[in-house]
Write an enzyme that holds these catalytic residues in place. Sequence first.
Site, PDB file in Angstrom:
ATOM      1  N   GLY A  45       0.840  -1.339   0.072  1.00 27.91           N
ATOM      2  CA  GLY A  45      -0.100  -0.047  -0.007  1.00 27.91           C
ATOM      3  C   GLY A  45       0.763   1.221   0.087  1.00 27.91           C
ATOM      4  N   LEU A  47       0.371   3.834  -2.142  1.00 23.57           N
ATOM      5  CA  LEU A  47       0.678   3.606  -3.508  1.00 23.57           C
ATOM      6  C   LEU A  47       1.346   4.806  -4.134  1.00 23.57           C
ATOM      7  CD1 LEU A  47      -2.393   1.653  -4.818  1.00 23.57           C
ATOM      8  CD2 LEU A  47      -0.005   0.809  -3.700  1.00 23.57           C
ATOM      9  N   HIS A  51       4.311   1.592  -7.845  1.00 21.97           N
ATOM     10  CA  HIS A  51       3.188   0.514  -7.791  1.00 21.97           C
ATOM     11  C   HIS A  51       2.289   0.467  -8.921  1.00 21.97           C
ATOM     12  CE1 HIS A  51       4.011   1.494  -3.409  1.00 21.97           C
ATOM     13  NE2 HIS A  51       4.426   0.168  -3.502  1.00 21.97           N
ATOM     14  N   GLY A 169       9.029  -4.642  -9.085  1.00 27.55           N
ATOM     15  CA  GLY A 169       9.793  -3.499  -9.625  1.00 27.55           C
ATOM     16  C   GLY A 169      11.267  -3.908  -9.481  1.00 27.55           C
ATOM     17  N   ASP A 172      13.648  -2.965  -6.089  1.00 28.12           N
ATOM     18  CA  ASP A 172      13.943  -4.070  -5.270  1.00 28.12           C
ATOM     19  C   ASP A 172      14.458  -5.326  -6.068  1.00 28.12           C
ATOM     20  OD1 ASP A 172      12.750  -2.769  -2.763  1.00 28.12           O
ATOM     21  OD2 ASP A 172      10.921  -2.961  -3.905  1.00 28.12           O
ATOM     22  N   GLN A 175      14.892  -8.713  -3.935  1.00 25.73           N
ATOM     23  CA  GLN A 175      13.623  -9.231  -3.472  1.00 25.73           C
ATOM     24  C   GLN A 175      13.031  -9.846  -5.018  1.00 25.73           C
ATOM     25  OE1 GLN A 175      10.357  -7.301  -1.315  1.00 25.73           O
ATOM     26  NE2 GLN A 175       9.421  -6.858  -3.495  1.00 25.73           N
ATOM     27  N   SER A 207       9.627   5.141  -3.556  1.00 25.79           N
ATOM     28  CA  SER A 207       9.446   4.350  -2.488  1.00 25.79           C
ATOM     29  C   SER A 207       8.509   4.728  -1.504  1.00 25.79           C
ATOM     30  CB  SER A 207      10.738   3.908  -1.793  1.00 25.79           C
ATOM     31  OG  SER A 207      10.531   3.570  -0.502  1.00 25.79           O
TER      32      SER A 207
HETATM   33  O1  PAF Z   1       7.969  -4.818  -2.216  1.00 24.06           O
HETATM   34  C1  PAF Z   1       6.716  -5.168  -1.334  1.00 24.06           C
HETATM   35  O2  PAF Z   1       6.080  -4.184  -1.140  1.00 24.06           O
HETATM   36  C2  PAF Z   1       6.716  -6.120  -0.253  1.00 24.06           C
HETATM   37  O3  PAF Z   1       8.019  -6.724   0.063  1.00 24.06           O
HETATM   38  C3  PAF Z   1       5.761  -7.462  -0.747  1.00 24.06           C
HETATM   39  C4  PAF Z   1       6.575  -7.894  -2.134  1.00 24.06           C
HETATM   40  C5  PAF Z   1       4.390  -6.908  -1.145  1.00 24.06           C
HETATM   41  C6  PAF Z   1       5.899  -8.493  -0.079  1.00 24.06           C
HETATM   42  O4  PAF Z   1       4.869  -8.064   1.483  1.00 24.06           O
END
Ligand code: PAF
Length: 308
Positions: A45, A47, A51, A169, A172, A175, A207
Amino acid sequence: MKSINGFSQKRQSMIQQFSHIAPLQNYLAEKINEGQEFSFVPTMGNLHEGHLSLARESLKDSRNSFCVFSIFVNPKQFGPKEDFHNYPSTIEEDIVKLSSLSKEMKKDILLFYPDNQQEIFPEGFATSITVDGLSKILCGKQRKNHFKGVTTVVYRLLILLKPHRTYMGLKDFQQQFLIKKMVKDLLLSSEIISLPTIREKSNLAMSSRNNYLTPQEREGEALCLYNTMLRVKHALENSSLSLKEKISLFNDEKEKTLGPHSKWQYLELLDSETLKNITSKTKTAQIFGAYLCGKTRLIDNMTIYLNP
Ligand code: PAF
Protein backbone atom coordinates in the site's frame (compact mmCIF):
# COMPACT_ATOMS: atom_id res chain seq x y z
CA MET A 1 -16.94 -8.23 -2.23
CA LYS A 2 -17.53 -4.48 -2.50
CA SER A 3 -17.59 -2.52 -5.71
CA ILE A 4 -16.30 1.00 -5.36
CA ASN A 5 -18.45 3.87 -6.66
CA GLY A 6 -21.07 1.39 -7.88
CA PHE A 7 -19.26 0.86 -11.18
CA SER A 8 -19.79 -2.88 -11.03
CA GLN A 9 -23.49 -2.73 -11.87
CA LYS A 10 -22.76 -0.97 -15.15
CA ARG A 11 -19.91 -3.33 -16.07
CA GLN A 12 -17.61 -0.46 -16.85
CA SER A 13 -13.99 -1.03 -15.91
CA MET A 14 -13.96 -0.91 -12.15
CA ILE A 15 -12.24 -1.71 -8.96
CA GLN A 16 -13.75 -4.38 -6.73
CA GLN A 17 -12.54 -4.80 -3.20
CA PHE A 18 -12.16 -8.14 -1.43
CA SER A 19 -11.21 -8.34 2.20
CA HIS A 20 -11.54 -12.14 2.39
CA ILE A 21 -9.72 -14.70 0.33
CA ALA A 22 -12.59 -17.20 -0.23
CA PRO A 23 -14.91 -14.90 -2.27
CA LEU A 24 -11.91 -13.70 -4.27
CA GLN A 25 -10.91 -17.29 -5.03
CA ASN A 26 -14.50 -18.07 -6.15
CA TYR A 27 -14.49 -15.04 -8.43
CA LEU A 28 -11.11 -16.04 -9.91
CA ALA A 29 -12.26 -19.63 -10.46
CA GLU A 30 -15.24 -18.35 -12.50
CA LYS A 31 -13.00 -16.14 -14.64
CA ILE A 32 -10.53 -18.96 -15.22
CA ASN A 33 -13.40 -21.24 -16.28
CA GLU A 34 -14.28 -18.60 -18.86
CA GLY A 35 -10.68 -18.86 -20.13
CA GLN A 36 -9.46 -15.53 -18.73
CA GLU A 37 -5.92 -14.93 -17.48
CA PHE A 38 -4.88 -12.28 -14.97
CA SER A 39 -1.93 -10.37 -13.58
CA PHE A 40 -0.97 -9.87 -9.95
CA VAL A 41 0.76 -6.94 -8.23
CA PRO A 42 1.62 -7.56 -4.56
CA THR A 43 2.16 -4.40 -2.48
CA MET A 44 2.02 -3.05 1.06
CA GLY A 45 0.00 0.00 0.00
CA ASN A 46 0.79 3.71 0.26
CA LEU A 47 0.78 3.64 -3.50
CA HIS A 48 2.99 5.72 -5.75
CA GLU A 49 3.64 5.70 -9.48
CA GLY A 50 6.11 2.81 -9.05
CA HIS A 51 3.28 0.51 -7.89
CA LEU A 52 0.75 1.89 -10.37
CA SER A 53 3.12 1.45 -13.30
CA LEU A 54 3.32 -2.29 -12.52
CA ALA A 55 -0.47 -2.63 -12.73
CA ARG A 56 -0.63 -0.36 -15.79
CA GLU A 57 2.03 -2.36 -17.69
CA SER A 58 0.35 -5.63 -16.72
CA LEU A 59 -2.99 -4.38 -18.09
CA LYS A 60 -1.36 -3.33 -21.37
CA ASP A 61 -0.65 -7.02 -21.97
CA SER A 62 -3.69 -8.38 -23.85
CA ARG A 63 -3.21 -11.78 -22.18
CA ASN A 64 -4.19 -10.23 -18.82
CA SER A 65 -7.96 -9.64 -18.76
CA PHE A 66 -7.75 -8.00 -15.33
CA CYS A 67 -5.32 -7.39 -12.48
CA VAL A 68 -5.42 -8.57 -8.85
CA PHE A 69 -3.71 -5.94 -6.72
CA SER A 70 -2.96 -6.82 -3.09
CA ILE A 71 -2.34 -4.42 -0.23
CA PHE A 72 -1.09 -6.26 2.85
CA VAL A 73 1.49 -4.97 5.31
CA ASN A 74 3.26 -8.23 6.06
CA PRO A 75 4.42 -8.39 9.69
CA LYS A 76 6.83 -11.23 8.94
CA GLN A 77 9.18 -9.06 6.88
CA PHE A 78 9.77 -6.39 9.55
CA GLY A 79 12.43 -6.65 12.24
CA PRO A 80 11.54 -5.86 15.89
CA LYS A 81 12.98 -2.33 15.63
CA GLU A 82 11.53 -1.58 12.20
CA ASP A 83 8.51 0.46 11.14
CA PHE A 84 5.76 -2.23 10.97
CA HIS A 85 3.45 -0.38 13.37
CA ASN A 86 4.03 2.99 11.68
CA TYR A 87 4.10 1.78 8.09
CA PRO A 88 2.15 4.44 6.17
CA SER A 89 -1.42 3.42 5.41
CA THR A 90 -3.36 5.51 2.88
CA ILE A 91 -6.09 3.11 1.80
CA GLU A 92 -8.66 5.75 0.74
CA GLU A 93 -6.14 7.48 -1.52
CA ASP A 94 -4.89 4.11 -2.80
CA ILE A 95 -8.43 3.12 -3.82
CA VAL A 96 -8.92 6.41 -5.70
CA LYS A 97 -5.64 5.84 -7.57
CA LEU A 98 -6.53 2.26 -8.49
CA SER A 99 -10.00 3.30 -9.53
CA SER A 100 -8.71 5.93 -11.92
CA LEU A 101 -6.10 3.50 -13.29
CA SER A 102 -8.81 0.94 -13.96
CA LYS A 103 -10.81 3.56 -15.90
CA GLU A 104 -7.68 4.68 -17.77
CA MET A 105 -6.84 1.09 -18.79
CA LYS A 106 -10.49 0.06 -19.33
CA LYS A 107 -9.88 -3.16 -17.42
CA ASP A 108 -10.94 -4.35 -13.98
CA ILE A 109 -8.69 -4.21 -10.94
CA LEU A 110 -9.55 -6.52 -8.03
CA LEU A 111 -8.17 -5.10 -4.83
CA PHE A 112 -7.32 -7.71 -2.23
CA TYR A 113 -7.07 -5.84 1.06
CA PRO A 114 -7.30 -8.42 3.85
CA ASP A 115 -8.82 -6.93 6.98
CA ASN A 116 -6.86 -9.26 9.25
CA GLN A 117 -3.59 -11.19 9.17
CA GLN A 118 -5.37 -14.56 9.48
CA GLU A 119 -6.56 -14.27 5.88
CA ILE A 120 -2.95 -14.81 4.83
CA PHE A 121 -1.46 -16.53 7.86
CA PRO A 122 -4.21 -18.55 9.59
CA GLU A 123 -3.96 -19.30 13.31
CA GLY A 124 -1.09 -21.75 13.93
CA PHE A 125 0.69 -21.03 10.63
CA ALA A 126 4.26 -22.18 11.29
CA THR A 127 6.05 -22.67 7.97
CA SER A 128 8.52 -20.35 6.33
CA ILE A 129 10.21 -20.28 2.97
CA THR A 130 13.84 -19.18 2.69
CA VAL A 131 16.06 -18.93 -0.35
CA ASP A 132 19.38 -20.01 1.16
CA GLY A 133 22.47 -17.86 0.77
CA LEU A 134 21.11 -15.08 -1.41
CA SER A 135 18.71 -13.89 1.29
CA LYS A 136 21.66 -13.22 3.60
CA ILE A 137 23.59 -10.81 1.35
CA LEU A 138 22.99 -7.07 0.67
CA CYS A 139 19.77 -6.05 2.53
CA GLY A 140 19.66 -9.49 4.18
CA LYS A 141 22.78 -8.62 6.19
CA GLN A 142 21.15 -5.73 8.07
CA ARG A 143 17.57 -7.03 7.94
CA LYS A 144 18.01 -10.53 9.33
CA ASN A 145 14.66 -12.25 8.63
CA HIS A 146 13.39 -9.77 6.09
CA PHE A 147 13.61 -11.93 2.98
CA LYS A 148 12.31 -15.01 4.79
CA GLY A 149 9.21 -12.91 5.55
CA VAL A 150 8.97 -11.69 1.95
CA THR A 151 9.33 -15.10 0.29
CA THR A 152 6.90 -16.66 2.79
CA VAL A 153 4.15 -14.07 2.15
CA VAL A 154 4.67 -14.06 -1.62
CA TYR A 155 4.57 -17.87 -1.66
CA ARG A 156 1.27 -17.78 0.25
CA LEU A 157 -0.20 -15.17 -2.10
CA LEU A 158 0.89 -17.05 -5.21
CA ILE A 159 -0.58 -20.30 -3.91
CA LEU A 160 -3.84 -18.63 -2.81
CA LEU A 161 -4.38 -16.61 -5.98
CA LYS A 162 -2.56 -18.58 -8.70
CA PRO A 163 -1.99 -15.55 -10.97
CA HIS A 164 -0.73 -16.17 -14.48
CA ARG A 165 1.76 -13.32 -14.25
CA THR A 166 3.17 -11.42 -11.26
CA TYR A 167 4.73 -7.98 -11.72
CA MET A 168 7.53 -6.66 -9.50
CA GLY A 169 9.76 -3.59 -9.58
CA LEU A 170 13.51 -3.69 -10.16
CA LYS A 171 13.98 -1.08 -7.42
CA ASP A 172 13.84 -4.13 -5.10
CA PHE A 173 16.26 -6.07 -7.30
CA GLN A 174 17.24 -8.59 -4.63
CA GLN A 175 13.59 -9.20 -3.72
CA GLN A 176 12.47 -9.96 -7.28
CA PHE A 177 15.60 -12.08 -7.82
CA LEU A 178 14.83 -14.23 -4.74
CA ILE A 179 11.18 -14.55 -5.72
CA LYS A 180 12.12 -15.74 -9.21
CA LYS A 181 14.44 -18.31 -7.61
CA MET A 182 11.72 -19.47 -5.20
CA VAL A 183 9.19 -19.77 -8.06
CA LYS A 184 11.65 -21.85 -10.07
CA ASP A 185 12.76 -24.08 -7.18
CA LEU A 186 9.23 -24.72 -5.90
CA LEU A 187 7.69 -25.14 -9.36
CA LEU A 188 5.13 -22.36 -8.88
CA SER A 189 3.19 -21.56 -12.02
CA SER A 190 3.20 -17.74 -12.03
CA GLU A 191 5.60 -15.98 -14.39
CA ILE A 192 7.50 -13.23 -12.54
CA ILE A 193 7.91 -10.12 -14.69
CA SER A 194 10.33 -7.42 -13.49
CA LEU A 195 9.86 -3.83 -14.58
CA PRO A 196 12.19 -0.81 -14.35
CA THR A 197 12.49 1.43 -11.32
CA ILE A 198 10.28 4.52 -11.49
CA ARG A 199 12.06 7.68 -10.34
CA GLU A 200 11.01 11.09 -9.16
CA LYS A 201 12.06 14.08 -11.31
CA SER A 202 15.17 14.37 -9.13
CA ASN A 203 16.03 10.70 -9.94
CA LEU A 204 15.27 9.53 -6.41
CA ALA A 205 13.86 5.99 -6.75
CA MET A 206 10.17 6.01 -5.80
CA SER A 207 9.47 4.29 -2.49
CA SER A 208 6.74 4.52 0.16
CA ARG A 209 9.49 5.27 2.66
CA ASN A 210 10.38 8.51 0.79
CA ASN A 211 7.41 9.94 2.71
CA TYR A 212 9.54 9.80 5.86
CA LEU A 213 12.06 12.23 4.32
CA THR A 214 11.88 15.94 5.05
CA PRO A 215 11.51 18.14 1.92
CA GLN A 216 15.15 19.21 2.40
CA GLU A 217 16.38 15.61 2.61
CA ARG A 218 14.28 14.62 -0.39
CA GLU A 219 15.78 17.27 -2.64
CA GLY A 220 19.26 17.12 -1.13
CA GLU A 221 20.98 14.41 0.86
CA ALA A 222 18.72 11.56 -0.33
CA LEU A 223 20.09 12.02 -3.87
CA CYS A 224 23.57 11.11 -2.73
CA LEU A 225 22.66 7.43 -3.19
CA TYR A 226 21.70 7.82 -6.86
CA ASN A 227 24.48 10.29 -7.64
CA THR A 228 27.23 8.11 -6.15
CA MET A 229 26.02 5.03 -8.01
CA LEU A 230 25.77 6.98 -11.27
CA ARG A 231 29.31 8.31 -10.86
CA VAL A 232 30.65 4.78 -10.24
CA LYS A 233 28.63 3.45 -13.19
CA HIS A 234 30.16 6.00 -15.55
CA ALA A 235 33.66 5.22 -14.28
CA LEU A 236 33.16 1.46 -14.68
CA GLU A 237 31.63 1.69 -18.12
CA ASN A 238 34.93 3.07 -19.40
CA SER A 239 35.91 0.41 -21.91
CA SER A 240 39.64 1.15 -21.76
CA LEU A 241 39.87 -0.48 -18.30
CA SER A 242 40.46 -4.20 -17.80
CA LEU A 243 38.15 -6.22 -15.55
CA LYS A 244 40.84 -6.25 -12.86
CA GLU A 245 41.15 -2.46 -13.04
CA LYS A 246 37.37 -2.06 -12.86
CA ILE A 247 37.20 -4.25 -9.76
CA SER A 248 40.00 -2.36 -8.08
CA LEU A 249 38.43 1.00 -9.03
CA PHE A 250 35.18 -0.17 -7.49
CA ASN A 251 36.90 -1.39 -4.32
CA ASP A 252 38.62 2.01 -3.92
CA GLU A 253 35.26 3.78 -4.30
CA LYS A 254 33.68 1.41 -1.82
CA GLU A 255 36.41 1.99 0.75
CA LYS A 256 36.08 5.78 0.40
CA THR A 257 32.28 5.61 0.65
CA LEU A 258 31.95 3.20 3.56
CA GLY A 259 34.17 5.07 6.03
CA PRO A 260 33.80 4.54 9.82
CA HIS A 261 31.04 7.18 10.30
CA SER A 262 29.44 6.62 6.95
CA LYS A 263 25.68 6.64 6.49
CA TRP A 264 26.08 3.95 3.86
CA GLN A 265 25.03 0.46 4.90
CA TYR A 266 26.52 -1.11 1.81
CA LEU A 267 27.78 -0.44 -1.68
CA GLU A 268 28.28 -3.62 -3.69
CA LEU A 269 28.98 -4.68 -7.25
CA LEU A 270 27.63 -8.11 -8.25
CA ASP A 271 26.86 -10.06 -11.39
CA SER A 272 23.24 -9.18 -12.33
CA GLU A 273 22.43 -12.76 -13.33
CA THR A 274 23.91 -14.64 -10.37
CA LEU A 275 24.19 -12.05 -7.57
CA LYS A 276 27.74 -13.36 -7.09
CA ASN A 277 31.06 -11.60 -7.58
CA ILE A 278 31.70 -10.45 -11.11
CA THR A 279 33.98 -12.57 -13.29
CA SER A 280 35.29 -12.41 -16.86
CA LYS A 281 31.99 -14.09 -17.89
CA THR A 282 29.86 -11.30 -16.40
CA LYS A 283 27.93 -9.42 -19.08
CA THR A 284 26.06 -6.99 -16.87
CA ALA A 285 26.74 -6.13 -13.28
CA GLN A 286 24.49 -4.48 -10.76
CA ILE A 287 25.64 -1.83 -8.35
CA PHE A 288 23.64 -1.91 -5.12
CA GLY A 289 23.50 0.72 -2.39
CA ALA A 290 21.72 1.22 0.93
CA TYR A 291 21.98 4.62 2.58
CA LEU A 292 20.58 6.00 5.84
CA CYS A 293 19.22 9.48 5.21
CA GLY A 294 18.30 10.73 8.66
CA LYS A 295 16.22 7.84 9.98
CA THR A 296 15.10 6.73 6.54
CA ARG A 297 16.76 3.71 4.98
CA LEU A 298 16.96 4.11 1.19
CA ILE A 299 17.98 1.46 -1.31
CA ASP A 300 18.67 1.66 -5.01
CA ASN A 301 20.54 -0.19 -7.75
CA MET A 302 21.76 0.35 -11.29
CA THR A 303 22.84 -1.85 -14.18
CA ILE A 304 26.44 -1.56 -15.34
CA TYR A 305 27.40 -2.70 -18.82
CA LEU A 306 30.89 -4.03 -18.28
CA ASN A 307 31.69 -4.50 -21.95
CA PRO A 308 29.81 -1.65 -23.61
O1 PAF B 1 7.76 -4.99 -2.09
C1 PAF B 1 6.83 -5.05 -1.24
O2 PAF B 1 6.02 -4.15 -1.12
C2 PAF B 1 6.72 -6.28 -0.36
O3 PAF B 1 7.97 -6.77 0.00
C3 PAF B 1 5.85 -7.40 -0.96
C4 PAF B 1 6.46 -7.98 -2.23
C5 PAF B 1 4.46 -6.88 -1.25
C6 PAF B 1 5.71 -8.55 0.04
O4 PAF B 1 5.11 -8.13 1.23
